[in-house]
Scaffold this active site. Structure first.
Site, PDB file in Angstrom:
ATOM      1  N   CYS A   2      -3.558  11.935 -15.074  1.00 27.89           N
ATOM      2  CA  CYS A   2      -3.591  13.242 -14.419  1.00 27.89           C
ATOM      3  C   CYS A   2      -3.510  13.071 -12.912  1.00 27.89           C
ATOM      4  CB  CYS A   2      -4.845  14.033 -14.728  1.00 27.89           C
ATOM      5  SG  CYS A   2      -5.233  14.145 -16.473  1.00 27.89           S
ATOM      6  N   ARG A  27       1.996  11.088 -13.025  1.00 35.06           N
ATOM      7  CA  ARG A  27       0.695  10.764 -13.612  1.00 35.06           C
ATOM      8  C   ARG A  27       0.437  11.532 -14.908  1.00 35.06           C
ATOM      9  NH1 ARG A  27      -2.278   8.393  -9.332  1.00 35.06           N
ATOM     10  NH2 ARG A  27      -4.213   8.608 -10.476  1.00 35.06           N
ATOM     11  N   TRP A  76      -2.331  14.718 -18.258  1.00 32.73           N
ATOM     12  CA  TRP A  76      -1.922  13.853 -19.359  1.00 32.73           C
ATOM     13  C   TRP A  76      -3.109  13.864 -20.313  1.00 32.73           C
ATOM     14  CZ3 TRP A  76      -3.789   9.399 -21.700  1.00 32.73           C
ATOM     15  CH2 TRP A  76      -2.908   8.741 -22.566  1.00 32.73           C
ATOM     16  N   ASN A 102      -9.623  13.850 -12.964  1.00 33.41           N
ATOM     17  CA  ASN A 102      -8.801  12.734 -13.440  1.00 33.41           C
ATOM     18  C   ASN A 102      -9.761  11.658 -13.927  1.00 33.41           C
ATOM     19  OD1 ASN A 102      -7.026  10.139 -11.621  1.00 33.41           O
ATOM     20  ND2 ASN A 102      -6.967  10.601 -13.767  1.00 33.41           N
ATOM     21  N   GLY A 103      -9.603  11.253 -15.196  1.00 34.52           N
ATOM     22  CA  GLY A 103     -10.503  10.227 -15.735  1.00 34.52           C
ATOM     23  C   GLY A 103     -11.016  10.651 -17.101  1.00 34.52           C
ATOM     24  N   GLU A 482      10.540  -6.562 -24.489  1.00 33.70           N
ATOM     25  CA  GLU A 482      10.849  -5.512 -23.515  1.00 33.70           C
ATOM     26  C   GLU A 482      11.966  -4.580 -24.030  1.00 33.70           C
ATOM     27  OE1 GLU A 482       9.493  -4.194 -21.134  1.00 33.70           O
ATOM     28  OE2 GLU A 482      11.038  -3.222 -19.940  1.00 33.70           O
ATOM     29  N   LYS A 486      11.512  -0.563 -24.550  1.00 32.07           N
ATOM     30  CA  LYS A 486      12.407   0.438 -23.942  1.00 32.07           C
ATOM     31  C   LYS A 486      12.883   1.418 -25.015  1.00 32.07           C
ATOM     32  CE  LYS A 486      11.730   0.257 -20.640  1.00 32.07           C
ATOM     33  NZ  LYS A 486      10.806  -0.674 -20.080  1.00 32.07           N
ATOM     34  N   GLU A 489      10.005   3.792 -26.411  1.00 33.70           N
ATOM     35  CA  GLU A 489       9.391   4.798 -25.539  1.00 33.70           C
ATOM     36  C   GLU A 489      10.326   5.959 -25.197  1.00 33.70           C
ATOM     37  OE1 GLU A 489       9.446   2.106 -21.412  1.00 33.70           O
ATOM     38  OE2 GLU A 489       7.761   3.394 -21.820  1.00 33.70           O
ATOM     39  N   HIS A 505       7.772 -15.123 -41.186  1.00 35.21           N
ATOM     40  CA  HIS A 505       6.336 -15.004 -41.487  1.00 35.21           C
ATOM     41  C   HIS A 505       5.912 -13.558 -41.693  1.00 35.21           C
ATOM     42  CE1 HIS A 505       5.901 -19.254 -40.660  1.00 35.21           C
ATOM     43  NE2 HIS A 505       6.686 -19.068 -39.608  1.00 35.21           N
ATOM     44  N   LYS A 604       4.014   7.991 -16.052  1.00 35.32           N
ATOM     45  CA  LYS A 604       4.517   6.846 -15.300  1.00 35.32           C
ATOM     46  C   LYS A 604       3.389   5.892 -14.924  1.00 35.32           C
ATOM     47  CE  LYS A 604       7.687   4.503 -13.170  1.00 35.32           C
ATOM     48  NZ  LYS A 604       8.471   3.641 -14.067  1.00 35.32           N
TER      49      LYS A 604
HETATM   50  O1  M6R Z   1       2.540   0.682 -13.098  1.00 31.72           O
HETATM   51  P1  M6R Z   1       2.431  -0.486 -14.030  1.00 31.72           P
HETATM   52  O2  M6R Z   1       3.516  -1.464 -13.886  1.00 31.72           O
HETATM   53  O3  M6R Z   1       1.062  -1.128 -13.979  1.00 31.72           O
HETATM   54  O4  M6R Z   1       2.549   0.171 -15.476  1.00 31.72           O
HETATM   55  C1  M6R Z   1       2.353  -0.608 -16.614  1.00 31.72           C
HETATM   56  C2  M6R Z   1       2.870   0.116 -17.839  1.00 31.72           C
HETATM   57  O5  M6R Z   1       2.181   1.328 -18.026  1.00 31.72           O
HETATM   58  C3  M6R Z   1       4.368   0.408 -17.754  1.00 31.72           C
HETATM   59  O6  M6R Z   1       5.108  -0.758 -17.552  1.00 31.72           O
HETATM   60  C4  M6R Z   1       4.867   1.098 -19.032  1.00 31.72           C
HETATM   61  O7  M6R Z   1       4.759   0.232 -20.113  1.00 31.72           O
HETATM   62  C5  M6R Z   1       6.293   1.580 -18.820  1.00 31.72           C
HETATM   63  N1  M6R Z   1       6.425   2.938 -19.242  1.00 31.72           N
HETATM   64  C6  M6R Z   1       7.296   0.791 -19.570  1.00 31.72           C
HETATM   65  O8  M6R Z   1       8.587   1.257 -19.411  1.00 31.72           O
END
Ligand code: M6R
Length: 609
Positions: A2, A27, A76, A102-103, A482, A486, A489, A505, A604
């Site tokens: 947030c 956020r 969020w 926020n929190g 990775e 991608k 998400e 396995h 983000k």
């Molecule tokens: O700001 P940060 O690099 O610490 O964020 C870490 C993750 O939240 C961030 O990489 C997240 O996994 C991304 N959405 C991946 O694309």
């Protein structure tokens, strides 16, 4: 997570709050709201599910009056669905107090039960609403005292902004564990979750510390500890600028950021490797310490964690120094073995990830030195680390990280060069060759990105599959992880990354004609092993998309689709192999009609644990 913002001054609060709120949308973006005081004074609250543009539309149809005081929030969801009722600000039943938060309030359930017995009527499922009611029941005409008493009862992490209709000249802020800054203007003051939100209004900021409360009027800011002791806060003048992020003709920020990677890496190399001479400004750890450390521990989350995994291969290969990698959320709770001989490398694009910050605090408490690899200048992580290596990748707006990842990888190669040189772990000839090869990478990117229409066709031809596996070996095992992250998400397709050797396995049970398997099968010392894994997939009717090395004639006999990348030394391949995987994820998500830049359920920056 947030984002919160508050304003007190002489101008109309609402447009200022909305403009700043948009800079905090990274956020969270499931709902937003604003509370201002009118001249009676009454608290006027507007809230709307969805992105901030929905709140703006609501404010057009139901405008709020001119006001000199207000708080605003972009959410969020942690407790309660994203909906109008759960959006912030939250108020007490008398509509006297409005709170943005926020929190996470960990003891909210107990407090809620207690408050219900005191006739408080709850209208949301959030943990935040308890704060408004709690302040209200403790309120005896003095907002400051009521806030003091309320925060003494809260457990968990919080950054809050509080206003009351009885106090038109007071904005209250407090924090524990969640970031909050105060912006000092000319006869006006602000609170915000981070600096960029207010940077075009003021550059003078106070970084509120954990356990501090602040009382803001338009002319004055006073800071106290939770125990009521007055403190003289340090006022910082922010020198950095936030480049304005535009899509520049691209359909999405993610696509633009994918295409920015050659420039980002080229600028990094120009700055960090001028004329082939390494310049790791910000590292601040002496060569003596770099020589004496026995172990490196990398902590990070998500994509940054995957960069850290590649970092382990790089550092162990180049510097022959034992390196472990941990997700920050595990590290902080697992009694890690860390001492003054351990160098912690914390990796984060935003520098605000709650778990990574907590991991760093844990490591520092145990005597370790911390160097962060960070993109956002002046972020909490950068401020709390002993040294910071900025990636200078520019603002990354797409929630799915792309250019920040490759910039983090590049920083690990540069750090690897530094450690290898300092610890005399590689020959000068190899160092020289690596420098030359790294400098060539941005040129290779340009050619690789030209293959986007071919990658688009492959992505579209495979976008109907309901499940993807990503396989890689050795230094491209993290590339597989990775690539899978991608895809899941932004396309919402279940996707798993595996070390190819692990397939037998368990994951091989998933393979049939309804699965797509992306295999990173580059010319390397594990190439033959990858080919065997591909055969095993084909024998079970799986559909194979291979990422191969240019010039590999054999791979076409094994895979349904081949995307080739330029040949480089195996150690450097993760920099190139990720590009087609970013594009595959992007094109599949677009084909499925998803919101690529702001995918569902994500934010983000993850500022709650
Ligand atoms: O700001 P940060 O690099 O610490 O964020 C870490 C993750 O939240 C961030 O990489 C997240 O996994 C991304 N959405 C991946 O694309």
């Amino acid at each position: 997570m947030c984002g919160i913002i508050g304003y007190i001054g002489s101008r109309d609060a609402t447009p200022i709050l909305l403009e700043s709120l948009k800079k905090l949308e990274y956020r969270g973006y499931d709902s937003s709201g604003v509370a201002v005081l009118d001249h009676h004074p009454h608290l006027i609250v507007r809230k709307s599910k969805g992105k901030i543009k929905n709140l703006e539309e609501l404010l057009c149809t139901k405008p709020v009056p001119f006001s000199n005081l207000g708080v605003s929030h972009t959410r969020w969801a942690t407790h309660g669905l994203p909906c109008d009722e759960n959006a912030h600000p939250h108020t007490d039943n008398a509509h006297r107090i409005a709170v943005v938060h926020n929190g996470i309030i960990e003891n909210y359930a107990q407090l809620k039960e207690k408050l219900k017995r005191q006739d408080c009527h709850f209208v949301s499922q959030t943990d935040t609403e308890v704060i408004a009611h709690l302040i209200s029941v403790l309120y005896k005409g003095d907002l400051k005292t009521a806030v003091y008493k309320a925060i003494a009862q809260l457990k968990g992490a919080f950054a809050i902004g509080v206003i009351s209709k009885d106090h038109p000249d007071l904005l209250v802020a407090a924090r524990v564990g969640s970031p909050l800054i105060i912006g000092l203007g000319d006869k006006e003051n602000y609170i915000a979750s981070d600096v960029p939100a207010i940077l075009d209004r003021t550059r003078r900021v106070i970084y509120l510390k954990d356990g501090q409360v602040a009382f803001l009027s338009k002319d004055k800011v006073e800071v106290f500890t939770f125990e009521g002791k007055k403190v003289t806060p340090k006022i910082d003048t922010v020198s950095f600028s936030i480049g304005s992020a535009q899509k520049d003709g691209y359909d999405h920020f993610m696509l633009k950021e994918i295409h920015e990677q050659p420039q980002v890496l080229s600028a990094m190399l120009k700055y960090r490797l001028p004329k082939g001479k390494l310049k790791l400004e910000g590292l601040t750890v002496s060569d003596e310490i770099l020589n004496s450390i026995k172990k490196i521990t990398i902590v990070a989350c998500g994509t940054a964690y995957h960069a850290g995994l590649v970092g382990k291969y790089i550092i162990e290969d180049m510097a022959r120094l034992m390196t472990e990698v941990d997700t920050s959320s595990e590290f902080r709770y697992r009694k890690p073995i860390v001492d003054k001989n351990t160098l912690i490398i914390a990796v984060s694009q935003s520098g605000e990830t709650a778990d990574t910050l907590a991991a760093v605090r844990e490591a520092k408490a145990q005597g370790a030195k911390v160097v962060s690899i960070c993109n956002v200048i002046g972020s909490s992580l950068a401020r709390e680390s002993d040294g910071v290596l900025y990636t200078h990748a520019g603002p990354e707006i797409g929630v799915a990280s792309t250019k920040a990842y490759t910039a983090q990888l590049m920083m690990f190669y540069l750090l690897g060069l530094k450690l290898a040189h300092t610890r005399h772990a590689v020959t000068p000839a190899r160092l020289k060759r690596l420098v030359k090869d790294l400098q060539n990478i941005p040129y290779l990117y340009k050619g690789l990105l030209k293959k986007r229409s071919m990658i688009l066709k492959i992505a579209e031809a495979n976008s109907h599959f309901g499940c993807f596996l990503y396989l890689g070996r050795n230094i491209n095992y993290p590339t597989a992880l990775e690539g899978a992250l991608k895809l899941k998400e932004i396309s919402y397709i279940p996707a798993e990354g595996y070390a190819a050797g692990e397939m037998k396995h368990g994951p091989i049970a998933l393979i049939d004609e309804y699965r797509a398997v992306v295999c990173v099968a580059l010319q390397s010392h594990v190439y033959e092993k990858m080919i065997s894994n591909i055969q095993e997939i084909r024998a079970r009717k799986g559909n194979v998309i291979a990422i191969a090395t240019e010039g590999d004639k054999e791979i076409a006999h094994h895979a349904h689709y081949v995307i080739d990348i330029p040949a480089v030394e195996e150690l450097l391949t993760p920099l190139l192999a990720i590009i087609p995987l970013q594009l595959i994820a992007y094109y599949i998500a677009v084909k499925r009609g998803n919101d690529v830049d702001q995918p569902r359920n994500l934010a983000k920056s993850v500022t709650v644990e």
